[in-house]
Design a protein around this motif. Structure first.
Motif, PDB file in Angstrom:
ATOM      1  N   TYR A 177       0.820  -1.208   0.000  1.00 55.11           N
ATOM      2  CA  TYR A 177       0.000   0.000   0.000  1.00 55.11           C
ATOM      3  C   TYR A 177       0.853   1.257   0.000  1.00 55.11           C
ATOM      4  CZ  TYR A 177      -4.084  -2.860   0.810  1.00 55.11           C
ATOM      5  OH  TYR A 177      -5.081  -3.780   0.671  1.00 55.11           O
ATOM      6  N   ARG A 178       0.416   2.213  -0.786  1.00 54.28           N
ATOM      7  CA  ARG A 178       1.044   3.523  -0.923  1.00 54.28           C
ATOM      8  C   ARG A 178       0.248   4.537  -0.108  1.00 54.28           C
ATOM      9  NH1 ARG A 178       0.373   6.903  -6.551  1.00 54.28           N
ATOM     10  NH2 ARG A 178       1.389   8.828  -5.894  1.00 54.28           N
ATOM     11  N   HIS A 179       0.956   5.406   0.597  1.00 54.23           N
ATOM     12  CA  HIS A 179       0.285   6.426   1.393  1.00 54.23           C
ATOM     13  C   HIS A 179      -0.039   7.647   0.554  1.00 54.23           C
ATOM     14  CE1 HIS A 179       0.363   9.637   4.735  1.00 54.23           C
ATOM     15  NE2 HIS A 179      -0.812   9.061   4.724  1.00 54.23           N
ATOM     16  N   ILE A 180      -1.274   8.134   0.665  1.00 54.43           N
ATOM     17  CA  ILE A 180      -1.704   9.391   0.058  1.00 54.43           C
ATOM     18  C   ILE A 180      -1.810  10.387   1.204  1.00 54.43           C
ATOM     19  CG2 ILE A 180      -3.467  10.555  -1.305  1.00 54.43           C
ATOM     20  CD1 ILE A 180      -2.096   8.260  -2.786  1.00 54.43           C
ATOM     21  N   GLY A 181      -1.007  11.454   1.161  1.00 54.32           N
ATOM     22  CA  GLY A 181      -0.852  12.317   2.336  1.00 54.32           C
ATOM     23  C   GLY A 181      -1.955  13.321   2.579  1.00 54.32           C
ATOM     24  N   VAL A 182      -3.176  12.835   2.699  1.00 54.39           N
ATOM     25  CA  VAL A 182      -4.309  13.675   3.097  1.00 54.39           C
ATOM     26  C   VAL A 182      -4.788  13.130   4.439  1.00 54.39           C
ATOM     27  CG1 VAL A 182      -6.585  14.570   2.470  1.00 54.39           C
ATOM     28  CG2 VAL A 182      -4.928  14.015   0.672  1.00 54.39           C
ATOM     29  N   TYR A 183      -4.883  13.994   5.456  1.00 50.94           N
ATOM     30  CA  TYR A 183      -5.226  13.545   6.798  1.00 50.94           C
ATOM     31  C   TYR A 183      -6.534  14.165   7.276  1.00 50.94           C
ATOM     32  CZ  TYR A 183      -0.259  12.276   7.132  1.00 50.94           C
ATOM     33  OH  TYR A 183       0.970  11.740   6.913  1.00 50.94           O
ATOM     34  N   ALA A 184      -7.226  13.429   8.130  1.00 49.32           N
ATOM     35  CA  ALA A 184      -8.382  13.967   8.846  1.00 49.32           C
ATOM     36  C   ALA A 184      -8.198  13.640  10.325  1.00 49.32           C
ATOM     37  CB  ALA A 184      -9.680  13.363   8.328  1.00 49.32           C
ATOM     38  N   TYR A 185      -8.602  14.570  11.187  1.00 44.99           N
ATOM     39  CA  TYR A 185      -8.426  14.395  12.629  1.00 44.99           C
ATOM     40  C   TYR A 185      -9.693  14.832  13.354  1.00 44.99           C
ATOM     41  CZ  TYR A 185      -4.085  16.413  10.553  1.00 44.99           C
ATOM     42  OH  TYR A 185      -3.065  16.803   9.716  1.00 44.99           O
ATOM     43  N   ARG A 186     -10.013  14.160  14.443  1.00 45.10           N
ATOM     44  CA  ARG A 186     -10.957  14.778  15.372  1.00 45.10           C
ATOM     45  C   ARG A 186     -10.247  15.999  15.945  1.00 45.10           C
ATOM     46  NH1 ARG A 186     -15.491  11.801  15.803  1.00 45.10           N
ATOM     47  NH2 ARG A 186     -15.218   9.546  15.647  1.00 45.10           N
ATOM     48  N   TYR A 187     -10.979  17.083  16.078  1.00 48.88           N
ATOM     49  CA  TYR A 187     -10.310  18.314  16.495  1.00 48.88           C
ATOM     50  C   TYR A 187      -9.657  18.166  17.865  1.00 48.88           C
ATOM     51  CZ  TYR A 187      -9.379  23.105  17.842  1.00 48.88           C
ATOM     52  OH  TYR A 187      -8.760  24.242  18.281  1.00 48.88           O
ATOM     53  N   GLY A 188     -10.306  17.444  18.778  1.00 49.40           N
ATOM     54  CA  GLY A 188      -9.715  17.245  20.097  1.00 49.40           C
ATOM     55  C   GLY A 188      -8.383  16.528  20.016  1.00 49.40           C
ATOM     56  N   VAL A 189      -8.250  15.595  19.062  1.00 46.90           N
ATOM     57  CA  VAL A 189      -6.983  14.883  18.858  1.00 46.90           C
ATOM     58  C   VAL A 189      -5.963  15.805  18.197  1.00 46.90           C
ATOM     59  CG1 VAL A 189      -5.889  12.965  17.614  1.00 46.90           C
ATOM     60  CG2 VAL A 189      -8.085  12.612  18.774  1.00 46.90           C
ATOM     61  N   LEU A 190      -6.399  16.581  17.215  1.00 44.98           N
ATOM     62  CA  LEU A 190      -5.485  17.524  16.557  1.00 44.98           C
ATOM     63  C   LEU A 190      -4.871  18.484  17.572  1.00 44.98           C
ATOM     64  CD1 LEU A 190      -4.234  18.841  14.044  1.00 44.98           C
ATOM     65  CD2 LEU A 190      -6.372  20.129  13.751  1.00 44.98           C
ATOM     66  N   ARG A 191      -5.667  18.969  18.513  1.00 48.71           N
ATOM     67  CA  ARG A 191      -5.140  19.894  19.533  1.00 48.71           C
ATOM     68  C   ARG A 191      -4.042  19.239  20.354  1.00 48.71           C
ATOM     69  NH1 ARG A 191      -7.702  21.572  23.541  1.00 48.71           N
ATOM     70  NH2 ARG A 191      -9.472  20.136  23.580  1.00 48.71           N
ATOM     71  N   GLN A 192      -4.156  17.918  20.539  1.00 56.27           N
ATOM     72  CA  GLN A 192      -3.153  17.203  21.336  1.00 56.27           C
ATOM     73  C   GLN A 192      -1.878  16.921  20.531  1.00 56.27           C
ATOM     74  OE1 GLN A 192      -5.047  13.645  22.887  1.00 56.27           O
ATOM     75  NE2 GLN A 192      -6.830  14.807  23.563  1.00 56.27           N
ATOM     76  N   ILE A 193      -2.034  16.459  19.295  1.00 54.85           N
ATOM     77  CA  ILE A 193      -0.841  16.012  18.566  1.00 54.85           C
ATOM     78  C   ILE A 193       0.068  17.171  18.150  1.00 54.85           C
ATOM     79  CG2 ILE A 193      -1.922  13.878  17.779  1.00 54.85           C
ATOM     80  CD1 ILE A 193      -2.285  15.097  15.044  1.00 54.85           C
ATOM     81  N   VAL A 194      -0.494  18.377  18.011  1.00 51.36           N
ATOM     82  CA  VAL A 194       0.386  19.501  17.658  1.00 51.36           C
ATOM     83  C   VAL A 194       1.242  19.933  18.846  1.00 51.36           C
ATOM     84  CG1 VAL A 194      -1.110  20.335  15.809  1.00 51.36           C
ATOM     85  CG2 VAL A 194      -1.394  21.242  18.131  1.00 51.36           C
ATOM     86  N   GLN A 195       0.950  19.416  20.028  1.00 49.55           N
ATOM     87  CA  GLN A 195       1.760  19.723  21.211  1.00 49.55           C
ATOM     88  C   GLN A 195       2.862  18.695  21.439  1.00 49.55           C
ATOM     89  OE1 GLN A 195       1.261  22.584  22.903  1.00 49.55           O
ATOM     90  NE2 GLN A 195      -0.394  23.028  21.436  1.00 49.55           N
ATOM     91  N   LEU A 196       2.875  17.609  20.667  1.00 48.42           N
ATOM     92  CA  LEU A 196       3.848  16.542  20.889  1.00 48.42           C
ATOM     93  C   LEU A 196       5.239  16.953  20.405  1.00 48.42           C
ATOM     94  CD1 LEU A 196       1.770  13.485  19.602  1.00 48.42           C
ATOM     95  CD2 LEU A 196       2.227  14.079  21.993  1.00 48.42           C
TER      96      LEU A 196
END
Length: 244
Positions: A177-196
């Motif tokens: 499988y090839r990755h297509i770099g389009v992402y979707a996030y639950r906003y609550g998760v997005l707020r967390q991962i940008v702090q990592l």
């Protein structure tokens, strides 16, 4: 009935070592960022914005009637830029934010719908797109990211190398499988991962999504037939034929 709304964000930066000003490059007489915006606009997104730190891009987007969210010039990734822009759009933690690459002018509402639909499963935190490799030569290209999925559809790992590795006598998988770099996030998760903080795996492969996996987040891989061409160089423009 869905209990979430869908927000679309197109990160767009002017500075690019291989293609400065890429979002403003003309394709069939129209700026690339406009192609992406208009194709996503015809999907189910409730709100859509271009996230940029460059006034030239902002002026272009406003010129065709699009929405702009100005962001910091210090973001290291499109996900970080999405995080800042999403905050300005005020979604709830359960809403879905889709990060659409600004160099994917062939994206369609079909892919947006597929990503959004994944979040009808309340366990999904992050979703992305994959498709089967059709060209074996690309399997050995480190610029084309490979994905291994679990039986439940979640990603086990991303790599620039062909995975799984075939030891002598090992059985080849039925499909790579090839990755297509389009992402979707639950906003609550997005707020967390940008702090990592940056992770070891991320530094090794130079793939930011490994930071999320290394910190225990799950990524649902959705198989699609999308064969879009990401535009990384001026030469890539010659490969594009877009129907309105």
């Amino acid at each position: 009935m869905r209990d979430f709304n869908v927000f679309g964000i197109i990160p767009a930066r002017y500075a690019s070592s291989r293609f400065p000003g890429k979002p403003l490059a003309l394709i069939q007489g129209k700026p690339m960022v406009q192609w992406v915006y208009e194709r996503v606009q015809s999907s189910e997104v409730r709100e859509l914005a271009v996230a940029t730190d460059d006034e030239r891009i902002a002026e272009c987007v406003r010129g065709f009637g699009g929405r702009v969210v100005m962001t910091s010039p210090d973001h290291a990734s499109g996900t970080d830029r999405c995080g800042e822009a999403a905050e300005a759009m005020s979604p709830s933690d359960n809403d879905v934010v889709i990060n659409i690459q600004g160099d994917e002018p062939l994206i369609s509402p079909k892919e947006i719908h597929l990503l959004a639909s994944a979040f009808e499963d309340r366990s999904v935190q992050i979703a992305t797109l994959v498709n089967p490799f059709r060209d074996e030569a690309l399997l050995h290209n480190p610029n084309v990211v490979k994905v291994v999925k679990a039986k439940n559809g979640n990603v086990l790992y991303f790599s620039r190398l062909p995975i799984p590795y075939l030891r002598e006598g090992g059985a080849a998988p039925t499909q790579y499988y090839r990755h297509i770099g389009v992402y979707a996030y639950r906003y609550g998760v997005l707020r967390q991962i940008v702090q990592l903080p940056t992770s070891e795996l991320e530094n090794s492969e130079k793939l930011e999504q490994l930071r999320w996996l290394e910190n225990g987040y799950t990524i649902r891989a959705l198989e699609c037939d999308y064969q879009g061409i990401g535009v990384d160089t001026p030469e890539d423009l010659s490969k594009l034929v877009i129907s309105s």
